[in-house]
Design a protein around this motif. Structure first.
Motif, PDB file in Angstrom:
ATOM      1  N   TYR A 172       0.843  -1.198   0.000  1.00  0.00           N
ATOM      2  CA  TYR A 172       0.000   0.000   0.000  1.00  0.00           C
ATOM      3  C   TYR A 172       0.873   1.241   0.000  1.00  0.00           C
ATOM      4  CZ  TYR A 172       1.185   1.110   4.825  1.00  0.00           C
ATOM      5  OH  TYR A 172       1.879   1.452   5.956  1.00  0.00           O
ATOM      6  N   ALA A 173       0.243   2.370  -0.332  1.00  0.00           N
ATOM      7  CA  ALA A 173       0.813   3.696  -0.130  1.00  0.00           C
ATOM      8  C   ALA A 173      -0.318   4.576   0.362  1.00  0.00           C
ATOM      9  CB  ALA A 173       1.418   4.251  -1.407  1.00  0.00           C
ATOM     10  N   ALA A 174      -0.037   5.447   1.327  1.00  0.00           N
ATOM     11  CA  ALA A 174      -1.088   6.250   1.941  1.00  0.00           C
ATOM     12  C   ALA A 174      -0.596   7.655   2.204  1.00  0.00           C
ATOM     13  CB  ALA A 174      -1.551   5.602   3.248  1.00  0.00           C
ATOM     14  N   MET A 175      -1.512   8.601   2.072  1.00  0.00           N
ATOM     15  CA  MET A 175      -1.328   9.971   2.551  1.00  0.00           C
ATOM     16  C   MET A 175      -2.315  10.173   3.686  1.00  0.00           C
ATOM     17  SD  MET A 175       1.081  11.771   1.137  1.00  0.00           S
ATOM     18  CE  MET A 175       0.526  13.410   1.653  1.00  0.00           C
ATOM     19  N   MET A 176      -1.858  10.743   4.801  1.00  0.00           N
ATOM     20  CA  MET A 176      -2.703  10.805   5.990  1.00  0.00           C
ATOM     21  C   MET A 176      -2.385  12.022   6.831  1.00  0.00           C
ATOM     22  SD  MET A 176      -0.657   7.816   8.091  1.00  0.00           S
ATOM     23  CE  MET A 176      -0.549   6.822   6.605  1.00  0.00           C
ATOM     24  N   VAL A 177      -3.344  12.366   7.680  1.00  0.00           N
ATOM     25  CA  VAL A 177      -3.080  13.300   8.766  1.00  0.00           C
ATOM     26  C   VAL A 177      -3.110  12.487  10.059  1.00  0.00           C
ATOM     27  CG1 VAL A 177      -4.000  15.299   7.562  1.00  0.00           C
ATOM     28  CG2 VAL A 177      -5.527  13.923   8.968  1.00  0.00           C
ATOM     29  N   THR A 178      -2.307  12.914  11.035  1.00  0.00           N
ATOM     30  CA  THR A 178      -2.145  12.128  12.254  1.00  0.00           C
ATOM     31  C   THR A 178      -2.503  12.958  13.482  1.00  0.00           C
ATOM     32  OG1 THR A 178       0.175  12.775  12.509  1.00  0.00           O
ATOM     33  CG2 THR A 178      -0.291  10.801  11.188  1.00  0.00           C
ATOM     34  N   GLY A 179      -2.599  12.267  14.617  1.00  0.00           N
ATOM     35  CA  GLY A 179      -2.995  12.937  15.846  1.00  0.00           C
ATOM     36  C   GLY A 179      -2.006  13.974  16.323  1.00  0.00           C
ATOM     37  N   ALA A 180      -0.697  13.719  16.155  1.00  0.00           N
ATOM     38  CA  ALA A 180       0.302  14.638  16.693  1.00  0.00           C
ATOM     39  C   ALA A 180       1.508  14.834  15.790  1.00  0.00           C
ATOM     40  CB  ALA A 180       0.776  14.142  18.060  1.00  0.00           C
ATOM     41  N   HIS A 181       1.501  14.244  14.589  1.00  0.00           N
ATOM     42  CA  HIS A 181       2.692  14.308  13.748  1.00  0.00           C
ATOM     43  C   HIS A 181       2.410  14.873  12.360  1.00  0.00           C
ATOM     44  CE1 HIS A 181       4.992  12.093  16.760  1.00  0.00           C
ATOM     45  NE2 HIS A 181       3.940  11.308  16.878  1.00  0.00           N
ATOM     46  N   GLY A 182       1.331  15.631  12.224  1.00  0.00           N
ATOM     47  CA  GLY A 182       1.046  16.293  10.967  1.00  0.00           C
ATOM     48  C   GLY A 182       0.716  15.336   9.846  1.00  0.00           C
ATOM     49  N   VAL A 183       0.945  15.797   8.623  1.00  0.00           N
ATOM     50  CA  VAL A 183       0.696  14.978   7.436  1.00  0.00           C
ATOM     51  C   VAL A 183       1.878  14.030   7.246  1.00  0.00           C
ATOM     52  CG1 VAL A 183       0.420  15.022   4.928  1.00  0.00           C
ATOM     53  CG2 VAL A 183      -0.746  16.731   6.337  1.00  0.00           C
ATOM     54  N   ARG A 184       1.574  12.791   6.888  1.00  0.00           N
ATOM     55  CA  ARG A 184       2.609  11.804   6.618  1.00  0.00           C
ATOM     56  C   ARG A 184       2.264  11.036   5.348  1.00  0.00           C
ATOM     57  NH1 ARG A 184       6.157  13.203  10.723  1.00  0.00           N
ATOM     58  NH2 ARG A 184       7.327  11.294  10.229  1.00  0.00           N
ATOM     59  N   MET A 185       3.309  10.601   4.662  1.00  0.00           N
ATOM     60  CA  MET A 185       3.137   9.605   3.611  1.00  0.00           C
ATOM     61  C   MET A 185       3.796   8.331   4.115  1.00  0.00           C
ATOM     62  SD  MET A 185       4.223   9.489  -0.419  1.00  0.00           S
ATOM     63  CE  MET A 185       3.695   8.078  -1.433  1.00  0.00           C
ATOM     64  N   GLN A 186       3.054   7.248   4.124  1.00  0.00           N
ATOM     65  CA  GLN A 186       3.585   5.971   4.574  1.00  0.00           C
ATOM     66  C   GLN A 186       3.304   4.910   3.522  1.00  0.00           C
ATOM     67  OE1 GLN A 186       1.984   5.150   8.492  1.00  0.00           O
ATOM     68  NE2 GLN A 186       3.070   6.869   9.431  1.00  0.00           N
ATOM     69  N   ASN A 187       4.191   3.924   3.448  1.00  0.00           N
ATOM     70  CA  ASN A 187       3.959   2.815   2.520  1.00  0.00           C
ATOM     71  C   ASN A 187       4.603   1.549   3.056  1.00  0.00           C
ATOM     72  OD1 ASN A 187       6.627   4.152   1.474  1.00  0.00           O
ATOM     73  ND2 ASN A 187       6.625   2.125   0.508  1.00  0.00           N
ATOM     74  N   ASP A 188       3.957   0.444   2.757  1.00  0.00           N
ATOM     75  CA  ASP A 188       4.456  -0.897   3.093  1.00  0.00           C
ATOM     76  C   ASP A 188       4.911  -1.008   4.540  1.00  0.00           C
ATOM     77  OD1 ASP A 188       3.809  -1.598   0.560  1.00  0.00           O
ATOM     78  OD2 ASP A 188       5.857  -1.714  -0.206  1.00  0.00           O
ATOM     79  N   PHE A 189       4.193  -0.321   5.433  1.00  0.00           N
ATOM     80  CA  PHE A 189       4.298  -0.469   6.883  1.00  0.00           C
ATOM     81  C   PHE A 189       5.557   0.135   7.497  1.00  0.00           C
ATOM     82  CE2 PHE A 189       1.818  -3.941   5.118  1.00  0.00           C
ATOM     83  CZ  PHE A 189       0.627  -3.791   5.796  1.00  0.00           C
ATOM     84  N   THR A 190       6.701  -0.009   6.863  1.00  0.00           N
ATOM     85  CA  THR A 190       7.952   0.402   7.498  1.00  0.00           C
ATOM     86  C   THR A 190       8.466   1.768   7.041  1.00  0.00           C
ATOM     87  OG1 THR A 190       9.275  -0.765   5.837  1.00  0.00           O
ATOM     88  CG2 THR A 190       8.656  -2.002   7.815  1.00  0.00           C
ATOM     89  N   HIS A 191       7.856   2.366   6.038  1.00  0.00           N
ATOM     90  CA  HIS A 191       8.376   3.615   5.467  1.00  0.00           C
ATOM     91  C   HIS A 191       7.469   4.787   5.828  1.00  0.00           C
ATOM     92  CE1 HIS A 191      11.201   1.171   3.226  1.00  0.00           C
ATOM     93  NE2 HIS A 191      10.183   0.441   2.783  1.00  0.00           N
ATOM     94  N   ASP A 192       8.080   5.896   6.223  1.00  0.00           N
ATOM     95  CA  ASP A 192       7.336   7.052   6.708  1.00  0.00           C
ATOM     96  C   ASP A 192       8.050   8.339   6.293  1.00  0.00           C
ATOM     97  OD1 ASP A 192       5.445   8.495   8.645  1.00  0.00           O
ATOM     98  OD2 ASP A 192       7.402   8.959   9.526  1.00  0.00           O
ATOM     99  N   ARG A 193       7.278   9.291   5.764  1.00  0.00           N
ATOM    100  CA  ARG A 193       7.819  10.595   5.361  1.00  0.00           C
ATOM    101  C   ARG A 193       6.925  11.693   5.905  1.00  0.00           C
ATOM    102  NH1 ARG A 193       7.898   6.977   1.419  1.00  0.00           N
ATOM    103  NH2 ARG A 193       9.789   6.575   0.225  1.00  0.00           N
ATOM    104  N   ALA A 194       7.532  12.795   6.302  1.00  0.00           N
ATOM    105  CA  ALA A 194       6.784  13.907   6.881  1.00  0.00           C
ATOM    106  C   ALA A 194       6.315  14.880   5.808  1.00  0.00           C
ATOM    107  CB  ALA A 194       7.644  14.644   7.904  1.00  0.00           C
ATOM    108  N   GLY A 195       5.095  15.397   6.009  1.00  0.00           N
ATOM    109  CA  GLY A 195       4.548  16.444   5.157  1.00  0.00           C
ATOM    110  C   GLY A 195       4.246  17.688   5.978  1.00  0.00           C
ATOM    111  N   LEU A 196       3.106  18.310   5.731  1.00  0.00           N
ATOM    112  CA  LEU A 196       2.720  19.531   6.440  1.00  0.00           C
ATOM    113  C   LEU A 196       2.523  19.254   7.928  1.00  0.00           C
ATOM    114  CD1 LEU A 196       0.089  20.893   3.892  1.00  0.00           C
ATOM    115  CD2 LEU A 196       2.263  22.014   4.479  1.00  0.00           C
TER     116      LEU A 196
END
Length: 508
Positions: free
Chosen positions: A120-144
């Motif tokens: 999978y690949a996902a764009m999301m907003v989180t409770g305390a870490h802003g926007v993130r792009m995550q994919n395949d469970f182990t990968h995480d990148r910060a956005g806004l």
């Protein structure tokens, strides 16, 4: 040739002394017996527990969330604004309080299938870490940064082109920034795309580990804009039909007395959707969130018992000659005293490495069998990580044996050398992982003492985007596996250098 002669002489000496051979066998036996005692269960006839789902790389994963989806065939895109993220925490049955866990997440998702563990690949907003792009469970990148609201929404977009998925974010839906682009190898032609919400349990990260509380989150979305070859409706005239809601991964661990507060679902609202969900899309980690499960480290718990026995053998391999007055004969027979020490070190390291690898190779499948008989799940890791733990166990015992040999040469007294190894290696490890010491002192012990070498057995990953209790008592070392081993190797190298220097200078 002289070096090989010294090595052959020391090996012959080792294998012809029955006590040392029996000690080597005893080391392996002690390690296995400790494992058997640690995994004994009264429920030996229970059926095997269900295995944890695994991600694309073979790691154990959580893949439980509520998904409002459609099928997308070929290339396409999905764009939506997130105008709110709220949640509740279930403190006890029948009682909830407003709140969000830091990694509560809601957003858009491109997923290979509805099966747990699929790419999978996902764009999301989180409770305390802003926007993130995550994919395949182990990968995480910060956005806004920041949490969305009606006055300050976060716009999210995913674009699929072949096997590449690119994520974008925006504050106004007009000016976009690329957060990341990933290639999902083997991505199917038809994938599931849509809106999701997940909310991992609240974890107590201070004090005694063990506290988790079910939690639920709700994401509020504006109108969904889609492009590409969608299976039904969706993009024509802004219609919102064709969407299907499903709880991926069953009940996400939210059944029972908390179910009323953590059930998932969705409803149309103001041209968009409100999506409520629990669970998580993330790798499984240790600590209280792991629950009733065994890890590879649990199956290698007997290593320290084998290390103690091998320490005795390694120390006696040199101090016995001092005690019996034979060391002079040994040194006289081999020009260059350092060659004698090097040959002894090579022999004990080879024997200890063989014991460590054999014990680990037997302990892991044996531990799995007993874990399943006890109705416990087993934490899955990639094969390369498991192999590193097996070989690392051999290196741990081999290097510790060389340290014991060096200390035996330095101190000349078996009891003193054995005690030194236990105090500097085994005792810090036991104090740290047993939870006797607070987390901070335990971590320093595992950074500075030879006990840091036990980190080479660690298979539990530490992910910054998964909240848990990352302490030694929860199975986490402060150093990476090879960095921890390097600390042990450094102490051993210093001890061998000092032993070589003294062996050259002092009388026998």
């Amino acid at each position: 040739m002289r070096r090989l002669g010294a090595l052959h002489a020391e090996w012959t000496k080792f294998r012809t002394v029955r006590g040392w051979v029996l000690g080597t066998v005893g080391a392996a036996t002690a390690a296995l017996l400790f494992l058997l005692a640690g995994t004994t269960s009264a429920n030996q006839h229970a059926q095997d527990a269900a295995a944890l789902p695994t991600g694309p790389s073979g790691e154990a994963v959580n893949d439980n969330f509520y998904f409002v989806h459609q099928a997308l065939t070929g290339d396409g895109s999905i764009t939506v604004s997130v105008t709110g993220l709220t949640g509740v925490l279930a403190r006890e049955p029948g009682r909830t309080t407003p709140g969000l866990t830091p990694w509560a997440k809601t957003g858009i998702l491109v997923k290979q299938s509805l099966g747990q563990g699929s790419q999978y690949a996902a764009m999301m907003v989180t409770g305390a870490h802003g926007v993130r792009m995550q994919n395949d469970f182990t990968h995480d990148r910060a956005g806004l940064p920041g949490r969305p609201s009606a006055a300050s929404p976060r716009w999210l977009r995913l674009v699929r082109a072949g096997t590449r998925v690119t994520g974008y974010d925006s504050t106004d839906g007009l000016h976009w920034s690329e957060v990341g682009s990933v290639r999902l190898a083997g991505l199917a032609t038809t994938v599931q795309v849509g809106l999701f919400t997940a909310c991992p349990a609240a974890v107590q990260t201070s004090g005694s580990p063990g506290g988790t509380s079910p939690a639920v989150a709700s994401g509020r979305f504006g109108r969904v804009a889609v492009g590409g070859s969608w299976a039904r409706g969706g993009r024509q005239h802004g219609r919102q039909d064709g969407w299907h809601g499903v709880q991926v991964g069953g009940d996400a661990g939210t059944s029972g007395s908390y179910a009323d507060h953590t059930s998932g679902g969705y409803r149309p609202i103001g041209g968009g959707f409100s999506v409520t969900g629990a669970g998580d899309i993330a790798p499984v980690v240790g600590g209280p969130s792991l629950g009733p499960a065994y890890t590879i480290e649990n199956f290698l718990v007997g290593t320290f018992a084998g290390l103690i026995v091998l320490t005795v053998v390694a120390v006696q391999f040199v101090t016995a000659e001092y005690r019996r007055g034979l060391i002079g004969t040994t040194l006289a027979a081999t020009p260059g005293r350092e060659r004698v020490l090097a040959a002894k070190a090579a022999v004990v390291m080879a024997v200890a490495f063989a014991v460590g690898v054999t014990v680990a190779a037997v302990s892991i499948p044996l531990g799995r069998q007993r874990a399943h008989a006890s109705h416990f799940v087993v934490f899955t890791v990639p094969r390369a990580v498991e192999l590193r733990a097996v070989l690392g166990t051999g290196l741990l015992l081999a290097t510790s044996a060389a340290l014991a040999l060096a200390l035996g040469t330095l101190l000349r007294r078996g009891a003193t050398a054995i005690t030194t190894v236990i105090v500097t290696t085994v005792l810090p490890y036991l104090l740290a992982v047993s939870g006797v010491l607070p987390a901070a002192p335990a971590q320093w012990l595992l950074r500075l003492t030879p006990a840091a070498g036990f980190a080479v057995q660690q298979t539990l990953p530490h992910y910054s985007h998964v909240l848990s209790v990352y302490t030694p008592s929860s199975g986490y070392f402060p150093l990476s596996p090879w960095a921890g081993y390097a600390v042990l190797a450094g102490w051993t190298a210093l001890a061998l250098a000092a032993a070589t220097l003294l062996l050259r200078r002092r009388d026998v």
